[in-house]
Scaffold this active site. Structure first.
Site, PDB file in Angstrom:
ATOM      1  N   CYS A 103     -14.293  -8.004  -0.061  1.00  0.00           N
ATOM      2  CA  CYS A 103     -14.597  -7.004  -1.110  1.00  0.00           C
ATOM      3  C   CYS A 103     -15.019  -7.746  -2.389  1.00  0.00           C
ATOM      4  O   CYS A 103     -14.441  -7.562  -3.458  1.00  0.00           O
ATOM      5  CB  CYS A 103     -13.413  -6.095  -1.375  1.00  0.00           C
ATOM      6  SG  CYS A 103     -12.621  -5.448   0.120  1.00  0.00           S
ATOM      7  N   PRO A 106     -18.515  -7.358  -7.804  1.00  0.00           N
ATOM      8  CA  PRO A 106     -19.763  -7.985  -8.225  1.00  0.00           C
ATOM      9  C   PRO A 106     -19.724  -9.513  -8.332  1.00  0.00           C
ATOM     10  O   PRO A 106     -20.655 -10.127  -8.836  1.00  0.00           O
ATOM     11  CB  PRO A 106     -20.010  -7.360  -9.595  1.00  0.00           C
ATOM     12  CG  PRO A 106     -18.640  -7.108 -10.127  1.00  0.00           C
ATOM     13  CD  PRO A 106     -17.775  -6.785  -8.949  1.00  0.00           C
ATOM     14  N   GLY A 108     -17.116 -11.770  -9.607  1.00  0.00           N
ATOM     15  CA  GLY A 108     -16.345 -12.523 -10.608  1.00  0.00           C
ATOM     16  C   GLY A 108     -15.374 -13.506  -9.987  1.00  0.00           C
ATOM     17  O   GLY A 108     -15.268 -14.660 -10.418  1.00  0.00           O
ATOM     18  N   LYS A 109     -14.681 -13.064  -8.939  1.00  0.00           N
ATOM     19  CA  LYS A 109     -13.684 -13.945  -8.321  1.00  0.00           C
ATOM     20  C   LYS A 109     -14.368 -15.027  -7.476  1.00  0.00           C
ATOM     21  O   LYS A 109     -13.920 -16.174  -7.453  1.00  0.00           O
ATOM     22  CB  LYS A 109     -12.689 -13.122  -7.500  1.00  0.00           C
ATOM     23  CG  LYS A 109     -11.809 -12.237  -8.382  1.00  0.00           C
ATOM     24  CD  LYS A 109     -10.821 -11.414  -7.599  1.00  0.00           C
ATOM     25  CE  LYS A 109      -9.955 -10.591  -8.526  1.00  0.00           C
ATOM     26  NZ  LYS A 109     -10.693  -9.477  -9.174  1.00  0.00           N
ATOM     27  N   ASP A 171      -9.325  -8.450  -2.862  1.00  0.00           N
ATOM     28  CA  ASP A 171      -9.292  -7.552  -4.014  1.00  0.00           C
ATOM     29  C   ASP A 171      -9.596  -6.163  -3.450  1.00  0.00           C
ATOM     30  O   ASP A 171     -10.744  -5.746  -3.378  1.00  0.00           O
ATOM     31  CB  ASP A 171     -10.343  -7.996  -5.036  1.00  0.00           C
ATOM     32  CG  ASP A 171     -10.191  -7.293  -6.369  1.00  0.00           C
ATOM     33  OD1 ASP A 171      -9.373  -6.354  -6.451  1.00  0.00           O
ATOM     34  OD2 ASP A 171     -10.895  -7.658  -7.324  1.00  0.00           O
ATOM     35  N   CYS A 224      -6.653  -3.409  -8.847  1.00  0.00           N
ATOM     36  CA  CYS A 224      -6.681  -3.087 -10.288  1.00  0.00           C
ATOM     37  C   CYS A 224      -6.062  -1.704 -10.476  1.00  0.00           C
ATOM     38  O   CYS A 224      -6.514  -0.906 -11.278  1.00  0.00           O
ATOM     39  CB  CYS A 224      -8.084  -3.181 -10.869  1.00  0.00           C
ATOM     40  SG  CYS A 224      -9.306  -2.132 -10.065  1.00  0.00           S
TER      41      CYS A 224
END
Length: 283
Positions: A103, A106, A108-109, A171, A224
């Protein structure tokens, strides 16, 4: 739900979720150190300060055009919430390892993992091919493109890894209640029945990803959300059903320790609501 999950914090939570979220950068330390970048901002008369709990984070104290910040085109930073930046600090050394960012969009991780580690193979997985374009663009700007990175449009509930995996960052899809400040439309769009569907989807992805992980490997479960059914309770059920899973406790001075994992609540001038639980696969 918030009253039930956080009876002592609910008044503060309700207030925090109506405030504007801070604008936070993650410095790409392959290019420039955080202190050096703070000096650059100062030279451009941009007010900013270092994050408390992320050692790569900077909070901007004024409105700015992101693309006009120093070093944007050179890949000196990304925009990422401080609490989201904790992901890479919770992982073992991934140098030379096989890693899956499930997942991923966009990205970032994915980018943060590549800034911090040099994995032998990193697979960034997401079922939304359009959103994966953003991952590609971000890695290009940050100069993290590599033949060791594979960006793959696939369904995490059914995908199987081509080789045993050392580490999975999951995530998971969630209600996103923890990022309500950034996405106020959630108030209108989210229905009560959505939560049960989301929890079922999380469980499916968890099961599938767990089966890809090698013994001794680490899975970092993240949402989140600030709802316990997606976080602590999801993990309680997971551990009850998996004798081959052992929690690696997160020893930290941030967040609130749960039965499993740690929960960060959205806080003023800090980060959004995030949940982390670290799991090791044992024989």
């Amino acid at each position: 739900r918030l009253k039930k999950d956080w009876p002592e914090q609910v008044a503060d939570l309700a207030a925090q979720l109506q405030k504007a979220a801070p604008l936070t950068l993650r410095v790409n330390q392959r290019h420039i150190g955080r202190d050096a970048y703070l000096i650059k901002l100062q030279q451009h008369e941009i007010k900013a300060h270092a994050c408390d709990i992320s050692n790569a984070g900077i909070i901007l104290d004024q409105g700015v055009q992101i693309t006009e910040l120093p070093g944007f085109d050179a890949g000196w930073f990304s925009v990422q919430d401080q609490h989201a930046q904790l992901c890479a600090s919770l992982l073992p050394n991934l140098d030379g390892k096989v890693v899956v960012d499930a997942c991923a969009a966009p990205g970032g991780k994915t980018a943060h993992l590549l800034e911090k580690f040099q994995p032998a193979h990193l697979i960034a997985l997401d079922q939304d091919a359009k959103r994966l374009v953003r991952v590609e663009e971000n890695l290009q700007r940050l100069q993290l493109n590599s033949d060791k990175v594979q960006i793959l449009a696939a369904d995490a509930t059914t995908w199987t890894a081509p080789e045993p995996v050392d580490c999975i960052v999951l995530d998971a899809p969630c209600s996103a209640i923890g990022v309500l400040r950034r996405h106020p439309d959630i108030r209108l769009l989210r229905q009560s029945g959505d939560i049960a569907e989301t929890v079922a989807l999380q469980k499916q992805i968890l099961q599938q990803m767990w089966s890809q992980l090698k013994v001794g490997g680490t899975l970092l479960y993240i949402t989140c959300s600030i709802l316990k059914v997606e976080n602590e309770q999801q993990m309680q059920q997971f551990f009850a059903e998996h004798a081959d899973a052992r929690e690696i406790k997160i020893e930290a001075d941030w967040g609130i320790a749960q039965a499993h994992g740690r929960q960060l609540l959205p806080t003023s001038a800090q980060g959004d609501g995030f949940y982390y639980c670290r799991i090791e696969k044992v024989a």
